[in-house]
Design a protein around this motif. Structure first.
Motif, PDB file in Angstrom:
ATOM      1  N   ALA A  50      32.448  41.333  28.078  1.00  8.96           N
ATOM      2  CA  ALA A  50      31.009  41.271  27.859  1.00  8.96           C
ATOM      3  C   ALA A  50      30.435  40.082  28.599  1.00  8.96           C
ATOM      4  O   ALA A  50      31.176  39.183  29.007  1.00  8.96           O
ATOM      5  N   ARG A  51      29.109  40.104  28.746  1.00  5.59           N
ATOM      6  CA  ARG A  51      28.413  38.994  29.383  1.00  5.59           C
ATOM      7  C   ARG A  51      27.029  38.855  28.794  1.00  5.59           C
ATOM      8  O   ARG A  51      26.507  39.782  28.197  1.00  5.59           O
ATOM      9  N   LEU A  52      26.493  37.677  28.992  1.00  2.00           N
ATOM     10  CA  LEU A  52      25.136  37.414  28.539  1.00  2.00           C
ATOM     11  C   LEU A  52      24.423  36.598  29.600  1.00  2.00           C
ATOM     12  O   LEU A  52      24.918  35.540  30.008  1.00  2.00           O
ATOM     13  N   GLU A  53      23.306  37.105  30.084  1.00  2.67           N
ATOM     14  CA  GLU A  53      22.450  36.340  30.980  1.00  2.67           C
ATOM     15  C   GLU A  53      21.311  35.815  30.123  1.00  2.67           C
ATOM     16  O   GLU A  53      20.479  36.578  29.659  1.00  2.67           O
TER      17      GLU A  53
ATOM     18  N   PRO B 118      27.998  44.640  26.761  1.00  4.32           N
ATOM     19  CA  PRO B 118      29.393  45.013  27.030  1.00  4.32           C
ATOM     20  C   PRO B 118      29.600  45.337  28.508  1.00  4.32           C
ATOM     21  O   PRO B 118      28.700  45.860  29.162  1.00  4.32           O
ATOM     22  N   VAL B 119      30.768  45.021  29.034  1.00  4.85           N
ATOM     23  CA  VAL B 119      31.149  45.403  30.386  1.00  4.85           C
ATOM     24  C   VAL B 119      32.045  46.626  30.214  1.00  4.85           C
ATOM     25  O   VAL B 119      33.146  46.531  29.679  1.00  4.85           O
ATOM     26  N   ASN B 120      31.544  47.778  30.637  1.00  9.61           N
ATOM     27  CA  ASN B 120      32.268  49.030  30.406  1.00  9.61           C
ATOM     28  C   ASN B 120      32.344  49.828  31.697  1.00  9.61           C
ATOM     29  O   ASN B 120      31.308  50.228  32.227  1.00  9.61           O
TER      30      ASN B 120
ATOM     31  N   PRO C 286      37.565  39.840  36.532  1.00  7.34           N
ATOM     32  CA  PRO C 286      36.562  39.006  37.217  1.00  7.34           C
ATOM     33  C   PRO C 286      37.151  38.393  38.479  1.00  7.34           C
ATOM     34  O   PRO C 286      38.372  38.253  38.611  1.00  7.34           O
ATOM     35  N   PRO C 287      36.280  38.008  39.417  1.00  8.04           N
ATOM     36  CA  PRO C 287      36.779  37.341  40.624  1.00  8.04           C
ATOM     37  C   PRO C 287      37.369  35.986  40.262  1.00  8.04           C
ATOM     38  O   PRO C 287      36.906  35.323  39.337  1.00  8.04           O
ATOM     39  N   ASP C 288      38.405  35.607  40.983  1.00  5.18           N
ATOM     40  CA  ASP C 288      38.968  34.279  40.764  1.00  5.18           C
ATOM     41  C   ASP C 288      38.167  33.293  41.608  1.00  5.18           C
ATOM     42  O   ASP C 288      37.450  33.672  42.528  1.00  5.18           O
ATOM     43  N   GLY C 289      38.300  32.072  41.296  1.00  3.47           N
ATOM     44  CA  GLY C 289      37.610  31.044  42.058  1.00  3.47           C
ATOM     45  C   GLY C 289      38.006  29.681  41.547  1.00  3.47           C
ATOM     46  O   GLY C 289      38.662  29.550  40.524  1.00  3.47           O
ATOM     47  N   ARG C 290      37.591  28.676  42.277  1.00  4.12           N
ATOM     48  CA  ARG C 290      37.947  27.300  41.938  1.00  4.12           C
ATOM     49  C   ARG C 290      36.784  26.597  41.251  1.00  4.12           C
ATOM     50  O   ARG C 290      35.624  26.836  41.556  1.00  4.12           O
TER      51      ARG C 290
END
Length: 183
Positions: free
Chosen positions: A160-163, A39-41, A46-50
């Motif tokens: 959330a994220r998963l590496e 979880p991202v808590n 998130p940063p924007d980007g192309r």
């Protein structure tokens, strides 16, 4: 002075050969998402980007705000990525009716042709060909490697994220993503 035996040379060669040509993992051998998702808590923007589509058209993450997103950074040469891409395709088909886009951003240097050929060779359908040239967007997000996946809610916040790789195709995973995204 150490004596090098024929047996030692053959053993070392076998070890080297085993590391050079690892067996291709399958999604069913990957961990369940609920076990590895972080979880991202508190949730963050998130940063924007192309990133690019198959025809070279530019897109931004901001253009998808208001929709749920599963953003996956991957490459055709990455063994864990190869294992999870078919399950991401299944996830994409399951989430499409819920306004949640699966965006697989490839960092392959060969571009869209390499990804298209790989999708065709592996019978991958249901995923767009999207590119993150030189991994620039992944770097902006603080990526430490691939595959890395970010779950973005309808409000535009990373939940959330998963590496690493996971099996994205189970009904429990679909339900978890819907809950995190708010859809």
């Amino acid at each position: 002075m150490a004596l090098i035996t024929r047996r030692a040379v053959l053993a070392a060669g076998g070890t080297l050969a085993a590391t050079l040509a690892p067996r291709k993992p399958h999604a069913r051998e990957l961990p369940d998402l609920a076990e590895v998702l972080v979880p991202v808590n508190p949730p963050r923007t998130p940063p924007d980007g192309r990133f690019l589509d198959a025809d070279g058209g530019e897109h931004t993450i901001a253009a998808f705000l208001g929709h749920g997103m599963v953003i996956n950074f991957w490459a055709t040469w990455c063994q864990p990525c190869i294992a999870e891409i078919p399950s991401l395709a299944a996830l994409s088909r399951a989430l499409a009716p819920h306004d949640i886009a699966v965006l697989p951003l490839s960092s392959d240097r060969g571009g869209a042709n390499v990804v298209a050929a790989w999708f065709k060779a592996h019978d991958v359908t249901g995923l767009p060909i999207l590119l993150d040239p030189r991994g620039a967007l992944s770097d902006a997000w603080g990526g430490k490697g691939i595959p890395t996946t970010h779950i973005i809610a309808h409000d535009g916040k990373e939940q959330a994220r998963l590496e690493g790789a996971a099996d994205w195709s189970s009904p429990a995973t679909v339900a978890l993503i819907q809950k995190l995204v708010g859809g």
